[in-house]
Design a protein around this motif. Sequence first.
Motif, PDB file in Angstrom:
ATOM      1  N   ARG A  31     -56.080  74.981  56.499  1.00 35.97           N
ATOM      2  CA  ARG A  31     -57.032  74.669  57.573  1.00 35.97           C
ATOM      3  C   ARG A  31     -57.137  75.782  58.606  1.00 35.97           C
ATOM      4  O   ARG A  31     -58.148  75.916  59.290  1.00 35.97           O
ATOM      5  N   PHE A  32     -56.097  76.573  58.755  1.00 38.69           N
ATOM      6  CA  PHE A  32     -56.020  77.542  59.846  1.00 38.69           C
ATOM      7  C   PHE A  32     -56.195  78.988  59.392  1.00 38.69           C
ATOM      8  O   PHE A  32     -55.958  79.899  60.157  1.00 38.69           O
ATOM      9  N   LEU A  54     -53.507  82.837  73.397  1.00 40.06           N
ATOM     10  CA  LEU A  54     -53.782  81.414  73.244  1.00 40.06           C
ATOM     11  C   LEU A  54     -52.564  80.551  73.539  1.00 40.06           C
ATOM     12  O   LEU A  54     -51.460  80.833  73.073  1.00 40.06           O
ATOM     13  N   PHE A  55     -52.793  79.487  74.305  1.00 40.09           N
ATOM     14  CA  PHE A  55     -51.820  78.411  74.518  1.00 40.09           C
ATOM     15  C   PHE A  55     -52.489  77.124  74.067  1.00 40.09           C
ATOM     16  O   PHE A  55     -53.646  76.871  74.402  1.00 40.09           O
ATOM     17  N   PHE A 124     -60.311  78.822  67.594  1.00 43.18           N
ATOM     18  CA  PHE A 124     -59.530  79.593  68.568  1.00 43.18           C
ATOM     19  C   PHE A 124     -58.295  80.217  67.925  1.00 43.18           C
ATOM     20  O   PHE A 124     -57.946  81.361  68.239  1.00 43.18           O
ATOM     21  N   TYR A 125     -57.626  79.507  67.037  1.00 36.76           N
ATOM     22  CA  TYR A 125     -56.495  80.127  66.338  1.00 36.76           C
ATOM     23  C   TYR A 125     -56.956  81.379  65.596  1.00 36.76           C
ATOM     24  O   TYR A 125     -56.271  82.396  65.582  1.00 36.76           O
ATOM     25  N   ALA A 149     -49.715  79.659  60.410  1.00 38.21           N
ATOM     26  CA  ALA A 149     -50.716  79.532  59.349  1.00 38.21           C
ATOM     27  C   ALA A 149     -51.933  80.413  59.618  1.00 38.21           C
ATOM     28  O   ALA A 149     -52.547  80.933  58.687  1.00 38.21           O
ATOM     29  N   ALA A 150     -52.283  80.598  60.892  1.00 39.87           N
ATOM     30  CA  ALA A 150     -53.421  81.446  61.254  1.00 39.87           C
ATOM     31  C   ALA A 150     -53.043  82.930  61.264  1.00 39.87           C
ATOM     32  O   ALA A 150     -53.903  83.781  61.492  1.00 39.87           O
ATOM     33  N   GLY A 151     -51.766  83.230  61.049  1.00 36.60           N
ATOM     34  CA  GLY A 151     -51.323  84.620  61.001  1.00 36.60           C
ATOM     35  C   GLY A 151     -51.109  85.259  62.354  1.00 36.60           C
ATOM     36  O   GLY A 151     -51.106  86.482  62.480  1.00 36.60           O
TER      37      GLY A 151
END
Length: 168
Positions: A31-32, A54-55, A124-125, A149-151
């Motif tokens: 998903r990410f 990002l938070f 955003f990720y 997962a988004a790296g």
Amino acid sequence: ITTVSEFNRELIERKTGLSPSVIPLGIRSERFRNVEGSSVRDAYNIPPESEILLFVGRFHRYKDVETLIAAFAGAPARHDGPLELVLLGGGPNECRVRTHVQDYGVADSGTFVSDVSDSVLTDFYNESTLFTFPSYGERFGLVYLEAIAAGLPIIYVEDGAAPEVVGD
């Protein structure tokens, strides 16, 4: 009895004398990854050249968003190029967090998103440069798995379950 992390198991054992099993949480990591066609920069007026820090999370005191804001306020002096602090979340301390952003003079490079859909979260990720989560009492933290997962590289506090979830 089961729990989600070794950190939480130790807390339960100390408080109750019971020794639960640990079954870590998980996510659907696909998903990410590599989402195409994100429009979050346009939707939230973030310049295309800005690097996004990002938070993601509720603004509870133990998540220490205030320290993150203070650190971010000093970051441009040590970084070439524009930075944007994106705070996805909200919660009981949102007014205080917004005041901190004003007090530190970073309102022009800070974006708040309180109503976060799955697609906005994923976008955003994938648009971010760095994930930062300075929580000092997280019992597990799915957000760490999402960032991995988004790296994204991750800045975190070596407290709570973060070290066992993030690892090296």
